[in-house]
Design a protein around this motif. Sequence first.
Motif, PDB file in Angstrom:
ATOM      1  N   GLN A   1       3.350   3.685   6.592  1.00  0.00           N
ATOM      2  CA  GLN A   1       3.146   4.304   7.894  1.00  0.00           C
ATOM      3  C   GLN A   1       2.233   3.445   8.752  1.00  0.00           C
TER       4      GLN A   1
ATOM      5  N   THR B   1      -2.768   3.164   1.771  1.00  0.00           N
ATOM      6  CA  THR B   1      -1.655   3.505   2.640  1.00  0.00           C
ATOM      7  C   THR B   1      -1.001   4.783   2.110  1.00  0.00           C
ATOM      8  N   ASN B   2       0.084   5.198   2.746  1.00  0.00           N
ATOM      9  CA  ASN B   2       0.811   6.378   2.278  1.00  0.00           C
ATOM     10  C   ASN B   2       1.640   6.104   1.033  1.00  0.00           C
TER      11      ASN B   2
ATOM     12  N   GLU C   1       1.834   4.959  -2.834  1.00  0.00           N
ATOM     13  CA  GLU C   1       0.994   4.900  -4.030  1.00  0.00           C
ATOM     14  C   GLU C   1       0.801   3.464  -4.496  1.00  0.00           C
TER      15      GLU C   1
END
Length: 495
Positions: free
Chosen positions: A436, A452-453, A455
Amino acid sequence: MGKQTGFMEYARQTRHGRDAKERTKDWFDYTIPLSETEVQKQGARCMDCGVPTCHVGMEIEGVTSGCPVYHFIPEWNELVYEGRWQEALAREHEQNNFPEFTGIACPAPCEGACVLGINEPPVAIRTIERSIIEKGFAEGWVVPNIPTERTGKKVAVVGSGPAGLAAAAQLNKAGHLVTVFERDDRIGGLLTYGIPEMKLSYDIVMRRVNILKQEGITFVTNTEIGKDLTYEELNSTFDAIILCGGATVHRNIQVEGSKLKGIYRAMDFLHANTKSLLDSNLQDENYISARDKDVIVIGGGDTGTDCLATAVRHHCKSLTQFDIYDKKGLTRDSATNPWPQYPKIHRVEYGHKEAASVFGKDPRAYAVMTKRFVGDDKGHVKEIHTVGVKLRYDAEGNKIREEIPGTEKVWPADLVLIAIGFKGPEQSLLEQIGVQTTEKTTVAAAHDDYRTNIEGVFAAGDMRRGQSLIVWAINEGRGVARECDRYLMGETMLP
């Protein structure tokens, strides 16, 4: 406090500059170091303030003040004054993995926040910083610090600029197995290909990289993630991935004629020159030459200045730098630019001095806005049409530039270099991974968290925060290493 009256006894002194005209004949360091005695006197100017502001990095109205890596500046200033250089080096390295990079290419917001700078020239912090690390290398004190234990965890760092290198260095200290991927043919990112050789030599970059290699870090060049190696391949091999690809999407000037031949982005000009210089001493001619050309540099920042210095060494015919802002004063305006903000003052940098030594005057034209480019019958730029502008602010505080009637001008131009900064990171890899992004196209990851979004995927440096300073990149590289280590191990000892 090393010497209580040092700031009253000694005048500010920074590294000497070689003769401006003579140094345009080569690509060697344009500065000459101070003697150890001179540097010790500069250390003595530090007042060891009760509440020092030089070492605490913050942003005031969007501009950095103080040192983002929280350098122990008063401490190593005193140690230098006392001649305890090796101890000063240890303190310097505690907060900054690469003081040789910041000591050369950082604009020194620490000096802008120096308390002495309220009413006197500030302490020459950057000169002292570079002197410490250079003495450290000269004396053999900078040696590989190889981890005694390995965790078995593997981390991929994408990008070998200052953020990527700092992240790799810290994670390696924690015992992880780190591989740094770089799409160019040399390590260093913009340290190598964005800063000219006479300002930051590639030998200095590689001197540090060789230390990192000996410490166990693996470097892979000519490999672009998302193209030469997929994210899926990377993810299947490594336990975590850190994105440090920088903010490399250039801002462009959207005016008539901007697609003409002979108009280049500044970084393309600098990159090609450095690569050709390192590959063949410019003998392969695989660079954008300014020889015998009327050169216009659009942009008044450091990159524009680097373009000036490079074009002068190419023996250009004429050289002008457009700055859209008015010429600043010699001292800060205490009403609009109070201490400890970074002082917005008129500066004469190395490239300006070199251009003036060759052409007899400072190359800058102030408060100038480009209206259009005009080409010849072969589609090559031949002139630039400009107009003078004045800046005002509307009720919401937005900048508005008003054209000044009667200030129209035509400038001859065979080579135009656009140096107006960067918009953000390239999106291709981010889209492939599904990371994102923000409205500014940077990676959506919080400072001091860096996740970040996705994993196991982290982001830091200009790719996360947008175009910024080397010292912020090092700050973020160290920070993302800490959080990545916490993710891998459940806890962390990294600072």
